[in-house]
Design an enzyme around this catalytic site. Structure first.
Site, PDB file in Angstrom:
ATOM      1  N   GLY A 248      89.448   5.914 -44.826  1.00  0.00           N
ATOM      2  CA  GLY A 248      88.106   5.551 -44.398  1.00  0.00           C
ATOM      3  C   GLY A 248      87.711   5.841 -42.969  1.00  0.00           C
ATOM      4  N   GLU A 290      95.804   5.496 -46.638  1.00  0.00           N
ATOM      5  CA  GLU A 290      95.496   6.773 -47.297  1.00  0.00           C
ATOM      6  C   GLU A 290      94.409   7.534 -46.550  1.00  0.00           C
ATOM      7  OE1 GLU A 290      94.241   5.197 -50.996  1.00  0.00           O
ATOM      8  OE2 GLU A 290      96.261   4.873 -51.733  1.00  0.00           O
ATOM      9  N   GLY A 292      92.255  10.535 -45.274  1.00  0.00           N
ATOM     10  CA  GLY A 292      92.001  11.910 -45.706  1.00  0.00           C
ATOM     11  C   GLY A 292      91.196  12.630 -44.642  1.00  0.00           C
ATOM     12  N   ARG A 293      89.917  12.238 -44.562  1.00  0.00           N
ATOM     13  CA  ARG A 293      88.985  12.883 -43.634  1.00  0.00           C
ATOM     14  C   ARG A 293      89.507  12.929 -42.194  1.00  0.00           C
ATOM     15  NH1 ARG A 293      83.391  12.764 -44.629  1.00  0.00           N
ATOM     16  NH2 ARG A 293      83.827  11.093 -46.105  1.00  0.00           N
ATOM     17  N   ARG A 335      78.067  18.987 -48.816  1.00  0.00           N
ATOM     18  CA  ARG A 335      77.846  17.679 -48.180  1.00  0.00           C
ATOM     19  C   ARG A 335      76.438  17.481 -47.601  1.00  0.00           C
ATOM     20  NH1 ARG A 335      80.180  15.962 -44.329  1.00  0.00           N
ATOM     21  NH2 ARG A 335      80.402  13.798 -44.923  1.00  0.00           N
ATOM     22  N   TYR A 339      75.045  14.264 -49.219  1.00  0.00           N
ATOM     23  CA  TYR A 339      75.082  13.071 -48.359  1.00  0.00           C
ATOM     24  C   TYR A 339      74.150  13.153 -47.162  1.00  0.00           C
ATOM     25  CZ  TYR A 339      79.760  12.717 -50.540  1.00  0.00           C
ATOM     26  OH  TYR A 339      80.800  12.663 -51.422  1.00  0.00           O
ATOM     27  N   CYS A 366      70.237  29.342 -54.602  1.00  0.00           N
ATOM     28  CA  CYS A 366      68.890  29.259 -55.144  1.00  0.00           C
ATOM     29  C   CYS A 366      68.296  27.873 -55.016  1.00  0.00           C
ATOM     30  CB  CYS A 366      68.891  29.733 -56.586  1.00  0.00           C
ATOM     31  SG  CYS A 366      69.304  31.466 -56.689  1.00  0.00           S
ATOM     32  N   GLU A 367      68.531  27.224 -53.932  1.00  0.00           N
ATOM     33  CA  GLU A 367      67.790  26.020 -53.577  1.00  0.00           C
ATOM     34  C   GLU A 367      67.633  25.996 -52.075  1.00  0.00           C
ATOM     35  OE1 GLU A 367      70.603  25.467 -56.319  1.00  0.00           O
ATOM     36  OE2 GLU A 367      69.595  23.527 -56.209  1.00  0.00           O
ATOM     37  N   TYR A 394      86.522  17.527 -47.510  1.00  0.00           N
ATOM     38  CA  TYR A 394      85.476  17.492 -48.544  1.00  0.00           C
ATOM     39  C   TYR A 394      84.556  18.714 -48.480  1.00  0.00           C
ATOM     40  CZ  TYR A 394      87.344  12.779 -48.604  1.00  0.00           C
ATOM     41  OH  TYR A 394      88.199  11.708 -48.648  1.00  0.00           O
TER      42      TYR A 394
HETATM   43  C1  LIG Z   1      91.275   5.505 -52.964  1.00  0.00           C
HETATM   44  C2  LIG Z   1      90.967   6.345 -51.794  1.00  0.00           C
HETATM   45  N1  LIG Z   1      91.879   6.461 -50.825  1.00  0.00           N
HETATM   46  C3  LIG Z   1      91.661   7.245 -49.748  1.00  0.00           C
HETATM   47  C4  LIG Z   1      90.485   7.926 -49.587  1.00  0.00           C
HETATM   48  C5  LIG Z   1      90.303   8.790 -48.387  1.00  0.00           C
HETATM   49  O1  LIG Z   1      89.275   8.361 -47.579  1.00  0.00           O
HETATM   50  P1  LIG Z   1      88.956   9.079 -46.211  1.00  0.00           P
HETATM   51  O2  LIG Z   1      88.888  10.525 -46.475  1.00  0.00           O
HETATM   52  O3  LIG Z   1      87.650   8.508 -45.811  1.00  0.00           O
HETATM   53  O4  LIG Z   1      90.035   8.717 -45.260  1.00  0.00           O
HETATM   54  C6  LIG Z   1      89.477   7.819 -50.567  1.00  0.00           C
HETATM   55  C7  LIG Z   1      88.206   8.531 -50.399  1.00  0.00           C
HETATM   56  O5  LIG Z   1      87.303   8.491 -51.160  1.00  0.00           O
HETATM   57  C8  LIG Z   1      89.738   7.006 -51.698  1.00  0.00           C
HETATM   58  O6  LIG Z   1      88.834   6.891 -52.656  1.00  0.00           O
END
Ligand SMILES: Cc1ncc(COP(=O)(O)O)c(C=O)c1O
Length: 447
Positions: A248, A290, A292-293, A335, A339, A366-367, A394
């Protein structure tokens, strides 16, 4: 101009990433091209591990592969000693093909199919994060049939509503994810699992949302999760060893964005959890995260070739506007359309020239697939290179073949070296799954 990671402007007035001149990368690999700053990614992995070691006494950091996944990324994550979060059979398969150790894999999904669960059990995924009563039942049968005990985490809904785009908010009660703690569903699921033959409850999971700058949802969810662990122990005697708090942490898309650092994030979360454990009078659980971003987002830059700028006169709103088309758009970065996401960019082959024009950077689909509205850039012309920043998360993972565009290549750059980790799709790739039924053959139309 915002420069991220190893980005700098070199003596040729070109943008350089990982010691590689972006113009050379474009010439060698073509455009659009996803460029990943490997040093930045590795440093983020280490930052996470170090910060949580310091603040919490250690945590298992599972990179959320949905943000960006190719086999090389799985291998890098393995090298960095991290765990991997997968959320589909495809992500799990990619991890397997990369030889990622399954003892460090966490499997997600709000509706995992029987095939996905079977695959997870067969491959020996460490934790399946269960998300419904029916899934618990199904996973138990699958594990039983395989003669295995499957460890699980239970995805909980803490009822916390973060301040982020509605499509990436997940911790609120009105969500398809997790089992509600407040209404008793989560406890019911724990009891169901405890009564199963082949499942072992190891811990709890929650993920409140993505691209968060405000850490209060984490502070709010900490006591809810810890109190729930205490309640489980008191009511059932089960030991809950792991708490996975998801991902997150937000990243910088615009110069004015100021997300918390990994250190601040680790300090805030650790303090909230340690305090909550002291209040509840329980041992602190082993922590998992966890991200990611925040691992890959700022590490990625997409290089596009610019087409002919087009000036339009707007009668209702007197004045002109200049569209700057690039050779990609919606298919490599959905994105902005999904978003309303904002991006920064650099004219990569004249990076330090004065920013004398305002453009709306648009794609070629085409948009109205605008990538960036109202960005000041040096005067651009056909053939220039535009580097759109913070596209590491993403983007590649959400790319499509819309308008039958081929998905771009991905290169990892570091210390002046560029390695292709995903080749550009070609025209054959576009039709490889297509079939023409026999009865469609033989045209009756005049030639
Ligand atoms: C279950 C879960 N874990 C981890 C993440 C990764 O989140 P972020 O990329 O915001 O760190 C997500 C993103 O949707 C998620 O759904």
């Amino acid at each position: 101009m915002m420069l991220l990671g190893t980005q700098k402007v070199n003596g040729k007035n070109h943008l350089e990433i990982g010691g590689c001149d972006v113009a050379d990368l474009a010439a060698q690999f073509g455009t659009p091209l996803y460029v990943m700053d490997e040093k930045f990614v590795r440093e983020k992995c280490r930052e996470y591990k170090k910060a949580f070691e310091l603040e919490y006494g250690g945590a298992d950091i599972a990179y959320a592969s949905k943000a960006f996944i190719v086999t090389a990324m799985c291998a890098l994550v393995d090298q960095e000693g991290m765990w991997l979060d997968v959320a589909s059979a495809g992500e799990l398969y990619t991890a397997k093909q990369a030889g990622f150790p399954m003892g460090r894999v966490v499997m997600h999904g709000n509706f995992k199919s029987g095939d996905e669960l079977e695959m997870a059990v067969d491959l020996g995924v460490k934790y399946v994060v269960v998300d419904s009563f029916q899934e618990i039942e199904l996973l138990n049968v699958i594990a039983q049939d395989a003669g295995k005990k499957q460890e699980i985490l239970l995805r909980c809904n803490p009822g916390v509503d973060p301040d982020t785009h509605r499509l990436i908010r997940t911790g609120q009660e009105d969500s398809k994810f997790g089992l509600n703690i407040k209404d008793g569903s989560a406890m019911q699921a724990v009891k169901q699992t405890l009564g199963s033959d082949a499942l072992v409850v190891k811990g709890l999971h929650c993920h409140v949302g993505s691209q968060l700058f405000d850490l209060s949802p984490f502070i709010d969810s900490a006591p809810i999760m810890i109190e729930f662990i205490k309640q489980i122990v008191t009511e059932t005697g089960a030991s809950i060893e792991v708490l996975d708090i998801g991902g997150g942490l937000g990243v910088r898309y615009l110069e004015e964005h100021n997300p918390p650092s990994v250190d601040e994030f680790a300090k805030t979360i650790s303090e909230a959890l340690i305090t909550a454990c002291a209040v509840a009078g329980i041992e602190k659980p082993r922590l998992m995260l966890e991200p990611g971003r925040s691992i890959v987002g700022e590490a990625g830059t997409t290089i596009y070739t610019v087409g002919a700028p087009k000036e339009v006169n707007i009668a209702q709103d007197p004045g002109t506007k200049t569209y700057l088309p690039v050779d990609g758009g919606l298919s490599d970065n959905p994105r902005p359309s999904l978003y309303d996401a904002k991006y920064s960019a650099i004219l990569a082959n004249r990076a330090n020239d004065a920013q004398t024009k305002t453009y709306t950077v648009c794609g070629k689909h085409c948009e109205t697939d605008n990538l960036i509205s109202n960005i000041a850039l040096p005067e651009a012309k056909t053939g220039d290179l535009l580097a759109v920043q913070t596209t590491g998360a993403y983007n590649h993972s959400m790319a499509s073949n819309y308008n039958r565009f081929t998905r771009p290549a991905v290169v990892f750059v570091m210390d002046g070296k560029a390695d292709l980790v995903a080749r550009r799709e070609n025209m054959e790739d576009l039709v490889v799954c297509d079939l023409i039924p026999k009865r469609f053959k033989g045209s009756t139309a005049p030639a």
